[in-house]
Design a protein around this motif. Sequence first.
Motif, short mmCIF file in Angstrom:
data_model
loop_
_atom_site.label_atom_id
_atom_site.label_comp_id
_atom_site.label_asym_id
_atom_site.label_seq_id
_atom_site.Cartn_x
_atom_site.Cartn_y
_atom_site.Cartn_z
N HIS A 1 -20.21 36.32 9.54
CA HIS A 1 -21.63 36.48 9.19
C HIS A 1 -22.09 35.34 8.28
O HIS A 1 -22.65 35.55 7.20
CB HIS A 1 -21.88 37.83 8.52
CG HIS A 1 -21.43 39.00 9.35
ND1 HIS A 1 -22.07 39.39 10.51
CD2 HIS A 1 -20.37 39.84 9.19
CE1 HIS A 1 -21.44 40.44 11.03
NE2 HIS A 1 -20.40 40.73 10.25
N LEU A 2 -21.83 34.10 8.71
CA LEU A 2 -22.22 32.93 7.92
C LEU A 2 -23.69 32.61 8.13
O LEU A 2 -24.26 32.85 9.20
CB LEU A 2 -21.37 31.72 8.32
CG LEU A 2 -19.85 31.86 8.14
CD1 LEU A 2 -19.15 30.63 8.66
CD2 LEU A 2 -19.50 32.09 6.68
N GLY A 3 -24.31 32.03 7.09
CA GLY A 3 -25.70 31.63 7.17
C GLY A 3 -25.84 30.20 7.66
O GLY A 3 -24.85 29.49 7.89
N PRO A 4 -27.08 29.70 7.82
CA PRO A 4 -27.30 28.33 8.28
C PRO A 4 -26.68 27.28 7.36
O PRO A 4 -26.15 26.27 7.83
CB PRO A 4 -28.82 28.21 8.33
CG PRO A 4 -29.31 29.62 8.43
CD PRO A 4 -28.32 30.46 7.67
N LEU A 5 -26.74 27.52 6.03
CA LEU A 5 -26.17 26.56 5.10
C LEU A 5 -24.65 26.44 5.29
O LEU A 5 -24.09 25.34 5.28
CB LEU A 5 -26.50 26.96 3.67
CG LEU A 5 -25.97 26.02 2.57
CD1 LEU A 5 -26.55 24.63 2.75
CD2 LEU A 5 -26.31 26.58 1.19
N ALA A 6 -23.98 27.56 5.48
CA ALA A 6 -22.54 27.53 5.67
C ALA A 6 -22.17 26.82 6.98
O ALA A 6 -21.19 26.07 7.03
CB ALA A 6 -21.99 28.96 5.66
N TYR A 7 -22.96 27.08 8.03
CA TYR A 7 -22.71 26.38 9.29
C TYR A 7 -22.87 24.86 9.13
O TYR A 7 -22.09 24.06 9.67
CB TYR A 7 -23.65 26.88 10.38
CG TYR A 7 -23.18 28.13 11.07
CD1 TYR A 7 -22.04 28.12 11.87
CD2 TYR A 7 -23.88 29.33 10.94
CE1 TYR A 7 -21.61 29.26 12.51
CE2 TYR A 7 -23.46 30.48 11.57
CZ TYR A 7 -22.31 30.44 12.37
OH TYR A 7 -21.89 31.58 13.00
N GLY A 8 -23.91 24.45 8.37
CA GLY A 8 -24.13 23.03 8.14
C GLY A 8 -22.98 22.40 7.36
O GLY A 8 -22.52 21.30 7.70
N LEU A 9 -22.51 23.10 6.32
CA LEU A 9 -21.39 22.57 5.54
C LEU A 9 -20.11 22.49 6.36
O LEU A 9 -19.34 21.52 6.27
CB LEU A 9 -21.17 23.44 4.30
CG LEU A 9 -22.26 23.34 3.21
CD1 LEU A 9 -21.96 24.33 2.09
CD2 LEU A 9 -22.35 21.92 2.67
N ALA A 10 -19.89 23.53 7.19
CA ALA A 10 -18.70 23.52 8.03
C ALA A 10 -18.74 22.36 9.04
O ALA A 10 -17.73 21.68 9.28
CB ALA A 10 -18.56 24.85 8.76
N SER A 11 -19.92 22.12 9.61
CA SER A 11 -20.06 21.00 10.55
C SER A 11 -19.82 19.67 9.84
O SER A 11 -19.18 18.76 10.39
CB SER A 11 -21.44 21.01 11.19
OG SER A 11 -21.65 22.23 11.89
N LEU A 12 -20.35 19.55 8.61
CA LEU A 12 -20.16 18.32 7.87
C LEU A 12 -18.69 18.09 7.54
O LEU A 12 -18.17 16.98 7.66
CB LEU A 12 -20.99 18.37 6.58
CG LEU A 12 -20.89 17.14 5.66
CD1 LEU A 12 -21.37 15.89 6.41
CD2 LEU A 12 -21.70 17.36 4.39
N LEU A 13 -17.98 19.15 7.13
CA LEU A 13 -16.56 19.03 6.83
C LEU A 13 -15.76 18.67 8.07
O LEU A 13 -14.81 17.86 8.01
CB LEU A 13 -16.03 20.34 6.23
CG LEU A 13 -16.51 20.67 4.81
CD1 LEU A 13 -16.01 22.04 4.38
CD2 LEU A 13 -16.05 19.60 3.83
N LEU A 14 -16.14 19.24 9.21
CA LEU A 14 -15.45 18.90 10.46
C LEU A 14 -15.66 17.43 10.82
O LEU A 14 -14.71 16.73 11.22
CB LEU A 14 -15.96 19.79 11.59
CG LEU A 14 -15.35 19.55 12.98
CD1 LEU A 14 -13.85 19.78 12.95
CD2 LEU A 14 -16.02 20.44 14.02
N LEU A 15 -16.90 16.94 10.65
CA LEU A 15 -17.19 15.54 10.93
C LEU A 15 -16.40 14.62 10.00
O LEU A 15 -15.82 13.61 10.44
CB LEU A 15 -18.69 15.28 10.80
CG LEU A 15 -19.16 13.84 11.03
CD1 LEU A 15 -18.81 13.39 12.44
CD2 LEU A 15 -20.65 13.71 10.78
N LEU A 16 -16.37 14.97 8.70
CA LEU A 16 -15.62 14.15 7.75
C LEU A 16 -14.13 14.16 8.07
O LEU A 16 -13.44 13.14 7.92
CB LEU A 16 -15.86 14.66 6.33
CG LEU A 16 -17.28 14.46 5.78
CD1 LEU A 16 -17.40 15.08 4.39
CD2 LEU A 16 -17.65 12.98 5.73
N GLY A 17 -13.62 15.31 8.51
CA GLY A 17 -12.21 15.38 8.89
C GLY A 17 -11.89 14.49 10.08
O GLY A 17 -10.85 13.81 10.10
N LEU A 18 -12.79 14.47 11.07
CA LEU A 18 -12.57 13.60 12.23
C LEU A 18 -12.62 12.13 11.83
O LEU A 18 -11.82 11.32 12.31
CB LEU A 18 -13.63 13.90 13.31
CG LEU A 18 -13.52 15.27 13.98
CD1 LEU A 18 -14.69 15.47 14.95
CD2 LEU A 18 -12.20 15.40 14.73
#
Length: 524
Positions: free
Chosen positions: A245-262
């Motif tokens: 049950h994540l919100g839009p902010l959490a999805y944005g942070l998760a996407s950013l962390l995934l991009l930084l990891g790649l």
Amino acid sequence: MNPPAEPPSRAALQAAASQRLHPLSWLFLLLAQLRAFALPLLVLLFGGGRREDGIADLIGLLAAGLLALTAVWRYFTYHYGFLGQALVIRSGLLQRNLRLVPFDRVQNVTVHQNLLHRLFGVASVRLESAGGLGQAEAQMDVLRLDQARALEALVRQGAQRARAAAAASGEGPEAATPAEPAPVLWLHLPMRELVRLGLISNRGMLVVAALFAALSQAGDAVMKPLGNQLYAGLKEGESWAASLHLGPLAYGLASLLLLLGLLALVRALSVALAIVQFHDFRLLAGERELSVERGLLSRVRAHLPKRRVQAYTLHESLLHRWFGRRSLSVDRAALETGNEAAALRELVPLATPEAMDGMLQRLLPEGSWPPRHWQPLHPRAWRRVAFPGLLATLAASGLLVAWKGLPGLWLLLLLPLVVLRARIWARYSAWSLEGGVISVRQGWLDRHWRFAEVRKLHALELRQSPFDRRHGMASLHLDSLGAHPMAPPLRIPYLPVAEAVRLAAALRAGMPRDAGVSRARTAA
């Protein structure tokens, strides 16, 4: 002048070529042939379904046996030796070849070792000439490592003696010298510099691009199962994220962390590739030539005569400036391919600006580097640079307005940025002609210097497009031998017409008489 010596007889040449390659040379040749024919053999053995009669397996085994027979045949029929100041090579049985390679014709001797070579203590030797056009004068696969180094030393000493003899007899421009001084170490890259090189160069993206290209050619047999697994993984991740049950902010942070990891993964791959390619990098300079040694798994040692360096490209990206480093590549008189060519082209993969200037001062004529008097481009050069970007932005904004309405006007906010970039580019861009060296600097975030000795240029063109004529501008396009297709062009754009004509006349006076010069060319 001494009368020309009579050429040696065929019998003398055959008698001189009495040495053989390493007993395992046939194995290395077989492996090279298998790599070249790997795809057809795999298609023959595994493509098109299986047949009960085993005819495909039989044809594959016959093909492999034929390659092995060819490799063994070459070992028994390949001989080499020395006769005076030349290397003699005898090969073939049914079709016999007898080659005489004079030492004074050899411009580069390359000793190459891959991982398999190093395991067996052998190496391959490649001899190149200035007019080889990518083809070696002789390639000897393989010799014992001590034999390879002895051959390298013998050819180099023989070439020196041949030059000295020609100078002593009045047939060469160089004075006879008893011996050249030992080469001096100009640059050595320790591990910390290789890590910086990997972080700056971003070589990992080349591997990623090659992987995607290989997958695109693999066909449905590979792509379909891989796509199904990727789709199943994405659905499972989506279900897991929905359960949190994540919100839009959490999805944005998760996407950013995934991009930084790649991005971190790609940079780590770049560092690993830099270490493999440039491990224990050494640049040594002798009186007449430069030597490069590098490589972890595949070790390369190549030599480049200084007179064969035609032009230079000094590169400084934004990451280079953050780390306080620059890189230098050169154009050569002959464009070879392979690891040896890359080792010589990337002459200085990474160095501080001070160290780079010191090496260039010893390579270029005295007083020509670094240029002290940079000349600016035409005062309205920024307009010529900004015009294509402004036109593209207006066209894109018009299409968005027609499609989405007034929100498409937001794209017009890019117009000041386009103008700002053009002004900064034009303010930094300049040219210089000092000490017989023509230099051009260009760029903004990603900067480069392109320069060459005027006496090594072989083409000059003065060009004007209709827009150039309207603004009273002209551009000079210069060319040298061996220009790499990926290197920035050696050109001086957007000069006042009178200044471009004066500069063209000055360059033409210093160029060789047989160089190609075009007084003016108008682009339609």
